[in-house]
Motif scaffolding. Structure first.
Motif, PDB file in Angstrom:
ATOM      1  N   GLY A   1       0.836  -1.201   0.000  1.00  0.00           N
ATOM      2  CA  GLY A   1       0.000   0.000   0.000  1.00  0.00           C
ATOM      3  C   GLY A   1       0.866   1.244   0.000  1.00  0.00           C
ATOM      4  N   THR A   2       0.189   2.377   0.101  1.00  0.00           N
ATOM      5  CA  THR A   2       0.890   3.647  -0.061  1.00  0.00           C
ATOM      6  C   THR A   2       1.533   4.078   1.245  1.00  0.00           C
ATOM      7  OG1 THR A   2      -0.922   4.167  -1.528  1.00  0.00           O
ATOM      8  CG2 THR A   2       0.554   5.987  -0.973  1.00  0.00           C
ATOM      9  N   PRO A   3       2.821   4.396   1.235  1.00  0.00           N
ATOM     10  CA  PRO A   3       3.441   4.897   2.466  1.00  0.00           C
ATOM     11  C   PRO A   3       2.892   6.277   2.835  1.00  0.00           C
ATOM     12  CG  PRO A   3       5.007   4.893   0.624  1.00  0.00           C
ATOM     13  CD  PRO A   3       3.773   4.228   0.142  1.00  0.00           C
ATOM     14  N   LEU A   4       2.896   6.564   4.138  1.00  0.00           N
ATOM     15  CA  LEU A   4       2.301   7.820   4.622  1.00  0.00           C
ATOM     16  C   LEU A   4       3.376   8.908   4.666  1.00  0.00           C
ATOM     17  CD1 LEU A   4       0.357   6.147   7.576  1.00  0.00           C
ATOM     18  CD2 LEU A   4      -0.462   6.559   5.246  1.00  0.00           C
ATOM     19  N   CYS A   5       3.855   9.297   3.483  1.00  0.00           N
ATOM     20  CA  CYS A   5       5.048  10.158   3.412  1.00  0.00           C
ATOM     21  C   CYS A   5       4.854  11.520   4.080  1.00  0.00           C
ATOM     22  CB  CYS A   5       5.481  10.336   1.970  1.00  0.00           C
ATOM     23  SG  CYS A   5       5.957   8.764   1.218  1.00  0.00           S
ATOM     24  N   GLU A   6       3.628  12.028   4.086  1.00  0.00           N
ATOM     25  CA  GLU A   6       3.448  13.359   4.687  1.00  0.00           C
ATOM     26  C   GLU A   6       3.740  13.335   6.181  1.00  0.00           C
ATOM     27  OE1 GLU A   6       3.561  16.206   3.239  1.00  0.00           O
ATOM     28  OE2 GLU A   6       3.749  14.948   1.470  1.00  0.00           O
ATOM     29  N   GLU A   7       3.547  12.162   6.801  1.00  0.00           N
ATOM     30  CA  GLU A   7       3.803  12.057   8.247  1.00  0.00           C
ATOM     31  C   GLU A   7       5.240  11.658   8.562  1.00  0.00           C
ATOM     32  OE1 GLU A   7       1.021   9.337  10.034  1.00  0.00           O
ATOM     33  OE2 GLU A   7      -0.584  10.113   8.749  1.00  0.00           O
ATOM     34  N   CYS A   8       6.052  11.460   7.527  1.00  0.00           N
ATOM     35  CA  CYS A   8       7.354  10.830   7.755  1.00  0.00           C
ATOM     36  C   CYS A   8       8.421  11.823   8.205  1.00  0.00           C
ATOM     37  CB  CYS A   8       7.814  10.134   6.480  1.00  0.00           C
ATOM     38  SG  CYS A   8       9.402   9.301   6.699  1.00  0.00           S
ATOM     39  N   PRO A   9       9.071  11.520   9.330  1.00  0.00           N
ATOM     40  CA  PRO A   9      10.136  12.415   9.811  1.00  0.00           C
ATOM     41  C   PRO A   9      11.370  12.422   8.894  1.00  0.00           C
ATOM     42  CG  PRO A   9      10.021  10.419  11.153  1.00  0.00           C
ATOM     43  CD  PRO A   9       8.845  10.375  10.228  1.00  0.00           C
ATOM     44  N   LEU A  10      11.429  11.482   7.951  1.00  0.00           N
ATOM     45  CA  LEU A  10      12.583  11.465   7.030  1.00  0.00           C
ATOM     46  C   LEU A  10      12.222  12.023   5.653  1.00  0.00           C
ATOM     47  CD1 LEU A  10      14.222   7.959   7.799  1.00  0.00           C
ATOM     48  CD2 LEU A  10      14.793  10.200   8.767  1.00  0.00           C
ATOM     49  N   LYS A  11      11.040  12.658   5.534  1.00  0.00           N
ATOM     50  CA  LYS A  11      10.614  13.029   4.175  1.00  0.00           C
ATOM     51  C   LYS A  11      11.566  14.030   3.518  1.00  0.00           C
ATOM     52  CE  LYS A  11       7.175  16.413   5.628  1.00  0.00           C
ATOM     53  NZ  LYS A  11       5.756  16.629   5.837  1.00  0.00           N
ATOM     54  N   ARG A  12      12.244  14.841   4.335  1.00  0.00           N
ATOM     55  CA  ARG A  12      13.134  15.853   3.729  1.00  0.00           C
ATOM     56  C   ARG A  12      14.382  15.245   3.105  1.00  0.00           C
ATOM     57  NH1 ARG A  12      11.413  17.487   8.049  1.00  0.00           N
ATOM     58  NH2 ARG A  12       9.616  18.863   7.961  1.00  0.00           N
ATOM     59  N   CYS A  13      14.810  14.099   3.625  1.00  0.00           N
ATOM     60  CA  CYS A  13      16.043  13.514   3.079  1.00  0.00           C
ATOM     61  C   CYS A  13      15.773  12.304   2.187  1.00  0.00           C
ATOM     62  CB  CYS A  13      17.000  13.128   4.213  1.00  0.00           C
ATOM     63  SG  CYS A  13      16.406  11.758   5.207  1.00  0.00           S
ATOM     64  N   CYS A  14      14.495  11.987   1.975  1.00  0.00           N
ATOM     65  CA  CYS A  14      14.177  10.751   1.248  1.00  0.00           C
ATOM     66  C   CYS A  14      14.187  11.014  -0.261  1.00  0.00           C
ATOM     67  CB  CYS A  14      12.814  10.220   1.692  1.00  0.00           C
ATOM     68  SG  CYS A  14      12.348   8.689   0.854  1.00  0.00           S
ATOM     69  N   LYS A  15      15.150  10.396  -0.938  1.00  0.00           N
ATOM     70  CA  LYS A  15      15.284  10.639  -2.386  1.00  0.00           C
ATOM     71  C   LYS A  15      14.082  10.083  -3.154  1.00  0.00           C
ATOM     72  CE  LYS A  15      20.262  10.800  -2.962  1.00  0.00           C
ATOM     73  NZ  LYS A  15      21.403   9.975  -3.380  1.00  0.00           N
ATOM     74  N   ALA A  16      13.625   8.901  -2.770  1.00  0.00           N
ATOM     75  CA  ALA A  16      12.483   8.310  -3.481  1.00  0.00           C
ATOM     76  C   ALA A  16      11.264   9.214  -3.352  1.00  0.00           C
ATOM     77  CB  ALA A  16      12.186   6.919  -2.927  1.00  0.00           C
ATOM     78  N   HIS A  17      11.064   9.796  -2.168  1.00  0.00           N
ATOM     79  CA  HIS A  17       9.926  10.692  -1.965  1.00  0.00           C
ATOM     80  C   HIS A  17      10.080  11.945  -2.828  1.00  0.00           C
ATOM     81  CE1 HIS A  17       6.619  12.748  -0.177  1.00  0.00           C
ATOM     82  NE2 HIS A  17       7.383  13.698   0.337  1.00  0.00           N
ATOM     83  N   ARG A  18      11.280  12.479  -2.837  1.00  0.00           N
ATOM     84  CA  ARG A  18      11.520  13.694  -3.634  1.00  0.00           C
ATOM     85  C   ARG A  18      11.153  13.451  -5.101  1.00  0.00           C
ATOM     86  NH1 ARG A  18      17.340  15.055  -3.277  1.00  0.00           N
ATOM     87  NH2 ARG A  18      16.887  15.068  -1.057  1.00  0.00           N
TER      88      ARG A  18
END
Ligand code: ADE
Length: 341
Positions: free
Chosen positions: A194-211
């Motif tokens: 399923g879909t990861p909850l990226c908006e809640e993720c404390p690593l979203k700023r450094c996550c290349k896949a998210h970017r």
């Protein structure tokens, strides 16, 4: 990943961590048991097994002395029964050579039966607060997304590199929270299905896949070998209201109890002929239907029959249904048949 990102992650964990039974203890024995169970099944299922197991075997000494039958009954349904047997082997070694205490040294832990890198890291960081990381599938998934890592996560070089990265960071944080923050993130935010909850993720700023909006493409999955299919016929012999079981002495599921079976698919007529050839005197055969059980690397497709006997056949154990359920470890593959009798 920078220091600030890890700080966000650990703070996020401290604020949001789930209340789980093994997070209320620093007893290395209990943490060891929980970590072995957590390698087998979901957190929700482990909660029950953990409580019952520790009520029956509260110390290393109890585990070292338990009978194999009782141990495997406590493990019934968890699968990978060799893990349970290794727990006992390890407990015996702890009693023999370590005064009943899990050592707090990585090399010594790794020399014990059933303790690999993940388990050693988990015991050291969570119970003993030593700066040794523990990398499970959750942590691998998180890091593969953070680094947009295209490599196969089963490649041991990848795990080694991640371990080196985490070893540098863990020194600066409480090791128990550090280890569990990655595991927790992988379990509840950076989820596998399923879909990861990226908006809640404390690593979203450094996550290349998210970017790059490519979270779902990681970890890269290599094509898996299809599971081998084994056809089986399962014979449930019934004599005077008792049912035949036997102890599996070797191989997959060894130490557990099973219904007699052969690796061949038989229809009712085949069963009749086969049993007559074996000199079995029966009055009735009833089909219980078809059953399927999926292991990680193979599938059993089973036809099961209840065969009413006129006299006991072979030297199987003949046991009442309630007693089988209470006292014998019947693996999940045969539970479905047991329930249908
Ligand atoms: N999975 C593996 N170890 C865990 C832990 N300590 N807490 C929650 N889930 C886990």
């Amino acid at each position: 990943m920078k220091q600030q990102d890890i700080e966000n992650l650990v703070l996020w964990y401290q604020k949001n961590k789930r209340d789980l039974p093994w997070r209320h203890t620093k007893d290395a024995y209990k943490i060891w048991i929980s970590e072995i169970m957590l390698q087998q099944t979901r957190v929700e299922a482990v909660k029950r097994y953990y409580e019952v197991f520790l009520k029956s075997l509260p110390t290393v000494y109890d585990l070292a002395q338990v009978s194999d039958d009782e141990l495997l009954k406590l493990w019934e349904g968890l699968g990978y029964y060799s893990r349970a047997r290794n727990l006992k082997k390890c407990a015996c070694e702890l009693v023999r050579s370590y005064q009943g205490v899990l050592p707090d040294d990585e090399k010594e832990l790794l020399s014990l039966p059933g303790i690999g890198e993940y388990t050693a890291g988990a015991i050291l960081s969570i119970a003993y607060l030593k700066p040794v990381p523990a990398i499970d599938g959750n942590v691998m998934r998180v890091l593969s997304r953070v680094y947009e890592d295209e490599r196969d996560m089963l490649n041991s070089q990848v795990r080694k590199e991640y371990s080196e990265i985490l070893r540098k960071f863990i020194k600066k944080y409480p090791p128990d929270d550090f280890t569990q923050s990655f595991i927790e993130l992988g379990a509840v935010v950076c989820v596998p299905n399923g879909t990861p909850l990226c908006e809640e993720c404390p690593l979203k700023r450094c996550c290349k896949a998210h970017r790059h909006h490519k979270e779902l493409l990681y970890p890269v999955k290599s094509a898996k070998k299809p599971r081998k299919i084994i056809s089986k016929t399962v014979f449930v012999f019934e004599y005077c209201g008792r049912y035949s079981i036997l102890k599996k002495e070797e191989g997959l599921l060894s130490g557990t109890y099973e219904f007699p079976n052969v690796d061949e698919k038989m229809c009712q007529d085949d069963v009749k002929k086969y049993l007559a050839q074996q000199g079995c005197s029966f009055s009735k055969i009833v089909s219980l239907g078809e059953f399927k059980h999926i292991f990680s690397h193979l599938e059993w497709h089973m036809n099961a029959y209840v065969i009413s006997l006129q006299k006991p056949f072979k030297d199987y154990l003949y046991v009442g249904l309630e007693e089988i359920k209470m006292n014998y470890s019947i693996p999940s593959a045969f539970q479905k048949i047991l329930e249908k009798i």
